[in-house]
Design a protein around this motif. Structure first.
Motif, short mmCIF file in Angstrom:
data_model
loop_
_atom_site.label_atom_id
_atom_site.label_comp_id
_atom_site.label_asym_id
_atom_site.label_seq_id
_atom_site.Cartn_x
_atom_site.Cartn_y
_atom_site.Cartn_z
N LEU A 683 -19.34 35.70 33.95
CA LEU A 683 -19.10 37.00 33.32
C LEU A 683 -18.28 37.85 34.30
O LEU A 683 -18.64 37.98 35.46
N ALA A 708 -20.90 33.95 22.93
CA ALA A 708 -22.27 34.41 23.17
C ALA A 708 -23.01 34.51 21.85
O ALA A 708 -22.44 34.88 20.82
N GLU A 710 -25.92 36.34 21.88
CA GLU A 710 -26.39 37.72 21.97
C GLU A 710 -25.39 38.49 22.84
O GLU A 710 -24.90 37.98 23.85
N TRP A 711 -25.14 39.75 22.43
CA TRP A 711 -24.16 40.58 23.18
C TRP A 711 -24.45 42.06 22.87
O TRP A 711 -24.12 42.54 21.80
N LEU A 713 -23.76 45.66 24.63
CA LEU A 713 -23.11 46.40 25.73
C LEU A 713 -23.35 47.89 25.56
O LEU A 713 -23.12 48.44 24.47
N SER A 727 -22.04 45.39 19.80
CA SER A 727 -22.61 44.04 19.78
C SER A 727 -21.51 43.00 19.56
O SER A 727 -21.81 41.83 19.31
N GLN A 729 -18.64 40.84 21.03
CA GLN A 729 -18.25 40.32 22.34
C GLN A 729 -16.79 40.64 22.67
O GLN A 729 -16.42 40.74 23.84
N LEU A 751 -25.13 45.18 30.24
CA LEU A 751 -24.90 44.15 29.23
C LEU A 751 -26.08 43.20 29.19
O LEU A 751 -26.46 42.60 30.21
N TYR A 753 -26.98 39.69 27.42
CA TYR A 753 -26.24 38.68 26.67
C TYR A 753 -26.89 37.30 26.89
O TYR A 753 -27.64 37.08 27.84
N SER A 761 -31.72 34.77 27.97
CA SER A 761 -30.85 35.95 27.98
C SER A 761 -30.64 36.41 29.41
O SER A 761 -31.48 36.19 30.29
#
Length: 772
Positions: A683, A708, A710-711, A713, A727, A729, A751, A753, A761
């Motif tokens: 990342l 991803a 899950e995301w 930020l 949400s 990416q 973040l 993710y 996660s």
């Protein structure tokens, strides 16, 4: 179509009358659109074909479908101006429309004002209602500058007019529809049948009248004075004009009329001549012929006898005549005596008295007598009726022996003075009995002399006093501080003074170094005294130039003198030196031998730059990290040798940046490390963004090269408030919140993710600096 230009004003008094006065009408060739070879309605004509029907009218528009329309044929009500009119179409929205240019003879002149008139209507059965534009152009094929924009009414002709000032010399009047809208507008320019002529500029004789006739069938009239008759009677010089209107048309003509008031046969007033004089009678007229009372026909007549004389003259078709009476009489005789010489102070009366006469002396006086008191030439003119005689006399004066021994005087003891009464050829007698022209005096007393020269004599007397001289004293030589002064006094009562600086008061303010003196004058004697004023040397102090240090550093200021001295600093301390560490002005006064000197130094204290590269960061092969040293105003030197505020790092290493701001220097270190476990799906997140639209770092988002599942930020401001979240990416933060751009500064991001195919996660935090 009618075009008028305003006349220039001939005088301020004619302002209200002439301000709107038109010039002769110009012609737009084929302006009535009736000179053509089309016998029926002509539709959808290509420009070249249209131009073959109607001379002096050129179609050049991109529509290429010009129409010549005949009254009663298809669309459009009959025009009140003639059989034909022109149709202009924009048939498709956004496409070029029709445009035409009409020749103007003579061309419009830049800066001149014109009025144009025309007829227009629209047809909305096929096209929407839109604007008809008229312009002036100096290039065929170009619309030029717009002077009118109107919306014609649907299916009904309407008369329009527009007044404008030509922006340049323009030989074309242009017409088009307002692009790029659809429209079908019709236009016609009325044919004008008004035509009259006031005639050429002319000249008439005094007393004659000229009838100006502007009569035309069915016309109305307006003359320069506002009258509305068909004719106007002219009896005075001036510029006259008439405007004749018939329907929508009007025409103006102008004529200049001159009344020959400058010509005359004036022989002058009746006059009287003296015996022996003659009078030339003249009445010259350009191109004139003459008949005098004695039958002669010359332009002049010379007369010297009593009588009545007349002339009759013909010039420029006018007759001029005048008469004059001439009377011849005997002149008077003037005699004011022979030239003479007088003694100064004597008066001579000049007498010119004669019965019934008037007098004019050389100074403008008019009495019968004149008193002479100074030498000169005097004359008088004696006039009886219209005749006169002149006599003159020269009067000389012998000087009245003005004797001047001078003003009474006071002299200094021991001196002498010579009294001088010398005149060439004179005799002398002094009060002491001597007879010389001069007398030497060295004692107090009154002395007089009598002088005789020819018939004139004179005398004068003078009193001489002798006194003792003054004794001024300004003091002994001395020394003072260079910046001090010393008041010197002359100490000589009853005298006037002149000091070395040119002043004249009883005292002088003196400054070192130099010689100062005073001269004392008691009216007869002048004496001087002087004093040298020197200066005591001042202590020499130098705290050095203004300087800067970084916060926490100090400067030692030293004012120590080699001789005995005292010290006083701005904080009232009295040591020879002072330790300075705070920003401000530092000064010291040093005193020695009774005199003082001062010096001042300004100390500036700078704050060190706040440089922070952030936490050590993972870097994987094939990627780069932007390192940003956020220290506004500072200069930078990286361990890589680069000097910019930000650098791009592409390999694991230890990076050091040194920031310099004024006198202060700070540094920071960041380690980029490699980790195989995290580099399978690393990342990355930049630590700065510049949303200035240059395409480089204009937005912010962490980046991961694999998808991803899950995301989440979040971006926080300095108070911990969430100002952005996503949400997606691949969504980028553009540096705004709630529709507004955020201010420059450091913003924290977080973040949460989970990479694809990963069961765990991950949570990352960092910060990003925003610069606009």
């Amino acid at each position: 179509m009618n075009i008028f230009q305003e006349l220039p004003l001939r005088s301020a008094a004619a302002l209200l009358l002439l301000a709107a006065m038109p010039l002769r009408a110009q012609t737009i060739v084929n302006g009535d659109c009736e000179i053509n070879t089309a016998g029926t309605c002509q539709y959808n004509l290509a420009n070249a074909f249209f131009n073959g029907f109607m001379p002096n009218v050129t179609a050049y528009g991109g529509g290429n479908e010009m129409d010549i329309q005949q009254n009663g044929c298809n669309y459009g009500s009959p025009t009140p101006s003639g059989q034909y009119f022109i149709s202009l179409a924009n048939s498709v929205f956004g496409s070029p429309g029709d445009e035409i240019a009409l020749d103007v003879v003579p061309p419009f002149v830049a800066g001149s004002t014109y009025t144009i008139s025309w007829l227009e209507q629209a047809n909305t059965q096929f096209r929407p209602l839109d604007t008809l534009e008229i312009g002036v152009s100096d290039v065929l094929g170009s619309f030029g500058v717009r002077i009118s924009a109107t919306q014609p009414p649907d299916g009904v002709w309407i008369a329009r007019s527009a007044t404008f000032t030509a922006p340049f010399n323009a030989p074309y009047l242009t017409v088009r529809n307002l692009a790029p809208f659809e429209a079908w507008n019709f236009i016609d320019f009325p044919a004008c049948a008004v035509n009259f002529d006031l005639g050429n500029d002319t000249t008439i004789c005094v007393g004659q009248a000229l009838v100006l006739d502007a009569t035309t069938g069915g016309g109305t009239y307006l003359w320069q004075d506002g009258s509305t008759n068909a004719t106007f009677n002219v009896t005075a010089s001036g510029t006259y004009w008439a405007q004749v209107s018939n329907g929508n048309c009007s025409f103006t003509d102008t004529i200049d009329v001159t009344v020959a008031t400058t010509l005359s046969a004036n022989l002058g007033n009746d006059t009287t001549l003296c015996t022996g004089q003659s009078l030339l009678l003249s009445t010259a007229l350009p191109g004139g012929t003459y008949l005098w009372s004695d039958g002669t026909t010359n332009a002049t007549l010379n007369v010297n006898a009593t009588g009545t004389y007349w002339v009759s003259a013909q010039a420029g078709g006018c007759t001029y005549a005048d008469t004059i009476d001439v009377n011849v009489v005997a002149p008077p005789v003037a005699d004011i005596g022979n030239d003479t010489t007088l003694c100064t102070g004597s008066v001579l009366v000049l007498d010119a008295t004669q019965a019934g006469a008037t007098y004019l002396w050389q100074n403008g006086s008019t009495a019968a007598t004149f008193n002479v008191i100074v030498a000169g030439t005097y004359w008088v003119t004696i006039t009886a009726g219209t005749c006169s005689d002149v006599d003159s006399i020269t009067v000389a004066y012998q000087a009245s022996l003005i004797i001047d021994l001078g003003n009474d005087s006071t002299l200094c003891n021991g001196s002498s003075i010579t009294l001088d009464a010398t005149l060439a050829g004179a005799t002398y007698l002094w009060n002491d009995g001597t007879t010389n022209s001069t007398l030497v005096v060295n004692s107090t007393g009154t002395y007089g002399v009598d002088v005789t020269l020819s018939v004139c004599n004179g005398s004068d007397a003078i009193t001489i006093d002798f006194i003792a001289p003054p004794a001024p004293y300004v003091g002994a030589d001395t020394a003072i501080c260079p910046y001090d002064s010393l008041v010197l006094f002359a100490n000589a009562p009853g005298c006037t003074f002149v000091w070395s600086d040119g002043s004249t008061g009883p005292s002088l303010t003196a400054y070192p170094a130099g010689t100062n003196w005073v001269e004392a004058d008691n009216g007869a004697c002048v004496e001087r005294d002087s004093m040298f004023l020197s200066s005591v040397p001042l202590p020499v102090i130098d705290l050095g130039p203004d300087t800067s240090v970084c916060e926490g550093e100090v400067v030692v200021l030293d004012a120590t003198q080699p001789n005995t001295a005292t010290y006083l600093w701005q904080d009232n301390s009295t040591a020879p030196f002072l330790v300075a560490g705070q920003a401000g002005a530092y000064s010291v006064e040093v005193s020695a031998l009774g005199c003082s000197s001062t010096d001042t130094m300004q100390l500036d204290v700078g704050l060190p730059p706040d440089v922070d590269l952030g936490n050590d960061t993972l870097i994987c092969p094939g990627y780069q990290v932007l390192l940003f040293a956020d220290a506004p105003g500072a200069s930078f030197l990286w361990s890589t040798g680069e000097t910019s505020a930000a650098i791009a790092a592409q390999r694991p290493d230890t990076f050091v940046v040194v920031a310099t701001l004024g006198p202060c220097v700070r540094s920071d270190t960041l380690v980029l490390f490699f980790n195989e476990i995290d580099c399978d799906c690393p990342l990355y997140a930049p630590n700065a963004m510049t949303s200035d639209g240059d395409g480089i770092n204009d937005s912010f988002a962490p980046y991961m090269p694999c998808p991803a599942e899950e995301w989440d930020l979040l971006i926080f401001n300095r108070w911990g408030e969430v100002i952005y979240k996503t949400s997606d990416q691949f969504e980028q933060w553009q540096g705004g919140t709630l529709g507004k751009v955020v201010p420059d500064g450091v913003y924290v991001w977080q973040l949460n993710y989970r990479p694809l195919h990963s069961s765990q996660s991950r949570l990352k935090r960092g910060h990003v600096t925003v610069l606009h």
